[in-house]
Enzyme design. Structure first.
Site, PDB file in Angstrom:
ATOM      1  CE  LYS A  81       7.180 -17.265   0.000  1.00  0.00           C
ATOM      2  NZ  LYS A  81       6.807 -15.862  -0.431  1.00  0.00           N
ATOM      3  N   GLY A 180      -3.831   1.168   6.467  1.00  0.00           N
ATOM      4  CA  GLY A 180      -2.433   0.842   6.471  1.00  0.00           C
ATOM      5  C   GLY A 180      -1.465   1.736   5.647  1.00  0.00           C
ATOM      6  N   GLY A 182       1.720   2.063   5.195  1.00  0.00           N
ATOM      7  CA  GLY A 182       3.191   1.790   5.192  1.00  0.00           C
ATOM      8  C   GLY A 182       3.690   1.993   4.078  1.00  0.00           C
ATOM      9  CB  VAL A 184       2.008  -1.154  -0.305  1.00  0.00           C
ATOM     10  CG1 VAL A 184       0.903  -1.184  -1.421  1.00  0.00           C
ATOM     11  CG2 VAL A 184       3.003  -2.115  -0.579  1.00  0.00           C
TER      12      VAL A 184
END
Ligand code: NAD
Length: 357
Positions: A81, A180, A182, A184
């Site tokens: 990362k 949610g 959104g 996904v």
């Protein structure tokens, strides 16, 4: 505490690189956690961290998470990362290009991608200096929006969870509370509706929520009421730490499975779900479709291949649930064991001399 101590404390990262270029205003940290399975892949986050320590802690934690996610997904990738310290208005072409040069210097040990605070445009600037970047625009051979593949993978994880909890993978007549809608959540909604689920949905974007609910014939509740819905499966697809002291006692489901990252506020909440006989499908196992998508991009993107690989999330989830049952450990811990076992086994096959490969 010395640098090596802090790296060891954070589960033995292989390499941490501090990158600075004053002219471009770049201060970045790249953390490579484990490359047993392949190059360390993980997004580049840009955040206005309060301190360098905070940035280091974050990048070490996130890099480790990528190792486990890639390993559990069966990918030939390690975990890494990067974080760039700064505010979004400090971004420039020079900043991302010089960051790209640092990535290039690692010769493929680390591959970057978009993350919180960075965009496809930033990836394109990195791409000018290195090929070790994924998630560039489709016009450059990129894979584009990963969320349909993520949602499909989550759906496969939900099927495996339903098979384990209810004896049937079908969602026909099963009651699902979806938090949610959104990128996904909206794709997941479609899969569930097509499979016959009885859906209750919520989103803070009321207009979007009402439109989708009307299209798919769902009941709508307020964002705060979603935890109280009497359902078979609760599916978090909005934000992290949704399973916490406040929500856990309200849940009336038998399964928690969704696409959101870091759903458990702490490990203790994973144990408590088990005690309440709620099956938790570990987030990083079921939401690996996005990572699978960029992995396929690295090999030359074919959507069908990405979907086929994401379909394997069913078997991965099933295996994790079985490990949890066999060993009497919480599913989040079983997921870690599953990932570690693969790293260990594949690490072993790389020993020995095989004529220069
Ligand atoms: P998104 O921003 O498109 O969707 C999040 C949705 O949640 C939005 O519609 C937002 O209005 C809604 N929301 C925010 N707060 C809410 C609340 N309090 N109650 C109800 N709804 C709320 O993000 P996304 O790309 O769909 O990602 C959703 C989650 O999945 C995130 O945790 C993300 O890290 C994770 N994830 C996404 C992908 C991917 O491919 N996009 C891959 C892996 C994991």
């Amino acid at each position: 505490m010395g640098v090596f101590d802090s790296m060891v404390r954070e589960d033995g990262h292989e390499q941490v690189i501090f990158c600075r270029n004053e002219a471009a205003g770049l201060r970045a940290i790249i953390a490579i956690h484990d490359t047993t399975l392949g190059p360390a892949l993980g997004g580049c986050r840009m955040w206005d961290y309060a301190s360098e320590d905070e940035a280091l802690t974050d990048v070490l934690r996130l890099a480790r998470g990528m190792t486990y996610k890639a390993a559990a997904a069966g990918l030939n990738l390690g975990g890494g990362k990067a974080v760039i310290i700064g505010k979004r208005d400090q971004k420039s072409e020079a900043m991302f290009r010089v960051f790209g040069r640092f990535i290039e210097s690692l010769n493929g040990r680390y591959i970057t991608a978009e993350d919180v605070g960075t965009t496809v445009h930033d990836m394109e600037n990195i791409f000018m200096e290195t090929k070790y970047v994924t998630g560039v625009a489709p016009a450059h051979g990129g894979s584009g929006d990963p969320s349909p593949v993520t949602a499909f993978g989550v759906f496969r994880g939900m099927q495996a969870s339903a098979a384990a909890a209810f004896g049937s993978e079908s969602y026909q007549g099963k009651r699902v509370a979806l938090q949610g809608l959104g990128n996904v959540g909206s794709h997941l909604l479609k899969h569930l509706a097509e499979d016959g689920a009885v859906l209750t949905v919520t989103d803070i974007d009321k207009e979007r929520c009402d439109t989708l609910a009307k299209e798919y014939g769902c009941e709508v509740v307020s964002p705060e009421a979603i935890y109280d819905v009497d359902c078979d499966v609760f599916s978090p697809n909005a934000f992290g730490a949704v399973i916490n002291d406040d929500t856990i006692k309200r849940l009336k489901c038998k399964v928690v499975c969704g696409g959101a990252n870091n759903q458990l506020k702490t490990d203790r909440h994973g144990i408590e779900l088990g005690e309440r006989e709620i099956l938790y499908a570990p987030d990083y196992v079921v939401n690996a479709g996005g990572l699978i998508n960029v992995y396929v991009e690295m090999e030359g993107y074919v959507r069908e291949r990405a979907l086929r690989m994401a379909s394997g999330i069913y078997q991965n989830t099933e295996r994790v649930i079985n490990i949890s049952r066999e060993q009497g450990i919480p599913t989040y811990e079983a997921a870690d064991r599953f990932a570690e076992e693969r790293i260990e086994k594949i690490g072993q096959i790389k020993r020995g001399f095989f004529g220069g490969i």
